[in-house]
Design a protein around this motif. Structure first.
Motif, PDB file in Angstrom:
ATOM      1  N   PHE A 120      40.844  53.971  91.069  1.00  0.00           N
ATOM      2  CA  PHE A 120      39.768  53.079  90.660  1.00  0.00           C
ATOM      3  C   PHE A 120      40.161  51.618  90.869  1.00  0.00           C
ATOM      4  O   PHE A 120      39.356  50.805  91.348  1.00  0.00           O
ATOM      5  CB  PHE A 120      39.405  53.303  89.193  1.00  0.00           C
ATOM      6  CG  PHE A 120      38.497  54.472  88.933  1.00  0.00           C
ATOM      7  CD1 PHE A 120      37.241  54.547  89.514  1.00  0.00           C
ATOM      8  CD2 PHE A 120      38.891  55.497  88.081  1.00  0.00           C
ATOM      9  CE1 PHE A 120      36.392  55.609  89.253  1.00  0.00           C
ATOM     10  CE2 PHE A 120      38.054  56.570  87.820  1.00  0.00           C
ATOM     11  CZ  PHE A 120      36.803  56.626  88.407  1.00  0.00           C
ATOM     12  N   SER A 121      41.384  51.267  90.494  1.00  0.00           N
ATOM     13  CA  SER A 121      41.847  49.880  90.649  1.00  0.00           C
ATOM     14  C   SER A 121      41.803  49.463  92.109  1.00  0.00           C
ATOM     15  O   SER A 121      41.328  48.367  92.448  1.00  0.00           O
ATOM     16  CB  SER A 121      43.261  49.716  90.095  1.00  0.00           C
ATOM     17  OG  SER A 121      43.313  49.949  88.709  1.00  0.00           O
ATOM     18  N   PHE A 124      37.978  49.177  93.198  1.00  0.00           N
ATOM     19  CA  PHE A 124      37.203  48.054  92.679  1.00  0.00           C
ATOM     20  C   PHE A 124      37.875  46.702  92.905  1.00  0.00           C
ATOM     21  O   PHE A 124      37.191  45.711  93.186  1.00  0.00           O
ATOM     22  CB  PHE A 124      36.945  48.244  91.181  1.00  0.00           C
ATOM     23  CG  PHE A 124      35.925  49.296  90.872  1.00  0.00           C
ATOM     24  CD1 PHE A 124      34.628  49.199  91.354  1.00  0.00           C
ATOM     25  CD2 PHE A 124      36.259  50.395  90.093  1.00  0.00           C
ATOM     26  CE1 PHE A 124      33.676  50.168  91.078  1.00  0.00           C
ATOM     27  CE2 PHE A 124      35.314  51.377  89.795  1.00  0.00           C
ATOM     28  CZ  PHE A 124      34.029  51.254  90.295  1.00  0.00           C
ATOM     29  N   VAL A 177      31.190  55.609  88.584  1.00  0.00           N
ATOM     30  CA  VAL A 177      31.512  54.407  87.812  1.00  0.00           C
ATOM     31  C   VAL A 177      31.055  53.218  88.646  1.00  0.00           C
ATOM     32  O   VAL A 177      31.401  53.120  89.833  1.00  0.00           O
ATOM     33  CB  VAL A 177      33.021  54.301  87.518  1.00  0.00           C
ATOM     34  CG1 VAL A 177      33.348  52.975  86.826  1.00  0.00           C
ATOM     35  CG2 VAL A 177      33.496  55.474  86.674  1.00  0.00           C
ATOM     36  N   ALA A 179      30.775  49.024  89.449  1.00  0.00           N
ATOM     37  CA  ALA A 179      31.693  47.895  89.350  1.00  0.00           C
ATOM     38  C   ALA A 179      31.573  47.193  87.995  1.00  0.00           C
ATOM     39  O   ALA A 179      32.584  46.789  87.402  1.00  0.00           O
ATOM     40  CB  ALA A 179      31.444  46.911  90.491  1.00  0.00           C
ATOM     41  N   TRP A 182      33.586  48.979  85.353  1.00  0.00           N
ATOM     42  CA  TRP A 182      35.012  49.156  85.583  1.00  0.00           C
ATOM     43  C   TRP A 182      35.895  48.483  84.527  1.00  0.00           C
ATOM     44  O   TRP A 182      36.872  49.100  84.072  1.00  0.00           O
ATOM     45  CB  TRP A 182      35.376  48.690  86.987  1.00  0.00           C
ATOM     46  CG  TRP A 182      36.857  48.537  87.222  1.00  0.00           C
ATOM     47  CD1 TRP A 182      37.514  47.441  87.676  1.00  0.00           C
ATOM     48  CD2 TRP A 182      37.867  49.540  87.031  1.00  0.00           C
ATOM     49  NE1 TRP A 182      38.856  47.676  87.763  1.00  0.00           N
ATOM     50  CE2 TRP A 182      39.100  48.955  87.369  1.00  0.00           C
ATOM     51  CE3 TRP A 182      37.846  50.855  86.574  1.00  0.00           C
ATOM     52  CZ2 TRP A 182      40.311  49.645  87.285  1.00  0.00           C
ATOM     53  CZ3 TRP A 182      39.047  51.551  86.473  1.00  0.00           C
ATOM     54  CH2 TRP A 182      40.260  50.957  86.831  1.00  0.00           C
ATOM     55  N   LYS A 186      38.658  50.715  82.770  1.00  0.00           N
ATOM     56  CA  LYS A 186      40.071  50.382  82.951  1.00  0.00           C
ATOM     57  C   LYS A 186      40.770  50.245  81.603  1.00  0.00           C
ATOM     58  O   LYS A 186      41.877  50.762  81.401  1.00  0.00           O
ATOM     59  CB  LYS A 186      40.201  49.070  83.745  1.00  0.00           C
ATOM     60  CG  LYS A 186      41.639  48.665  84.013  1.00  0.00           C
ATOM     61  CD  LYS A 186      41.690  47.397  84.850  1.00  0.00           C
ATOM     62  CE  LYS A 186      43.126  47.017  85.198  1.00  0.00           C
ATOM     63  NZ  LYS A 186      43.169  45.786  86.023  1.00  0.00           N
TER      64      LYS A 186
END
Length: 199
Positions: A120-121, A124, A177, A179, A182, A186
């Motif tokens: 994910f990191s 995004f 998910v 942006a 996020w 996170k």
């Protein structure tokens, strides 16, 4: 428009290494832990088909449709599974995370949360994706619970969507998910990892 290229991702006790034929024996050993290829609703290759599995993933990478990784547990140094971006839609700034599986000993451990945080990191924060999707088989209830525990939202179910290895056709459960979501996702993933490390 996003541009997706192979890259090593590392953190929280795992390293995602761009998939290559050098990972063949490690993937065979990981799949053997739990005989994961016997689960009809997963993408885990049988031992004799591991090389073809890698070749197919790399062909899709060359085509720009996928970006596959091998998952290495840094605590042991062993390859413990695989994951990838797939259904990459550069013009929509979208990737999906999938084809994910781990050795049985790593299930319900820090490994999945750590991998998803890295993926994910990267999606995004490095690629500037607008959305990161996930999908799973309608009978893979463990996967559905795991995806929902990450904080992804359920988009719906696509009926009679994709052929399984056994010749049946699955319904596909879709998640995503955005942006804008996020930062909270996170925070949640980091909290889960801190709790895991505390135990």
């Amino acid at each position: 428009m996003i541009s997706v290229r192979p890259q090593t991702l590392e953190g929280h006790g795992v390293r995602l290494e761009p998939l290559s034929l050098q990972h063949e024996e490690g993937l065979k050993a990981a799949a053997a832990d739990g005989r994961l290829w016997e689960l009809f609703f997963t993408s885990v290759p049988e031992p004799e088909n591991t090389r073809a599995y890698i070749d197919s993933a790399l062909a899709e990478q060359q085509r720009g449709a996928m970006l596959p990784w091998a998952v290495r547990d840094l605590r042991t140094g062993a390859v413990v599974g695989s994951t990838r971006y797939h259904d990459i839609v550069a013009a929509a700034d979208r990737v999906e995370i999938g084809w994910t599986w781990y050795a049985q000993r790593c299930q319900r451990s820090h490994v999945n949360t750590a991998c998803k945080l890295l993926l994910f990191s990267f999606g995004f924060e490095a690629l500037n994706c607008k959305v990161v999707g996930l999908r799973t088989d309608n009978f893979n209830f463990r996967s559905q619970r795991a995806i929902e525990a990450l904080g992804a939202k359920k988009d719906g179910v696509i009926r009679h969507h994709w052929p399984r290895r056994d010749g049946s056709v699955r319904d596909t459960v879709m998640y995503s998910v955005l942006a804008a979501e996020w930062p909270d996702v996170k925070k949640h993933l980091l909290f889960r990892l801190r709790r895991n490390e505390a135990h």
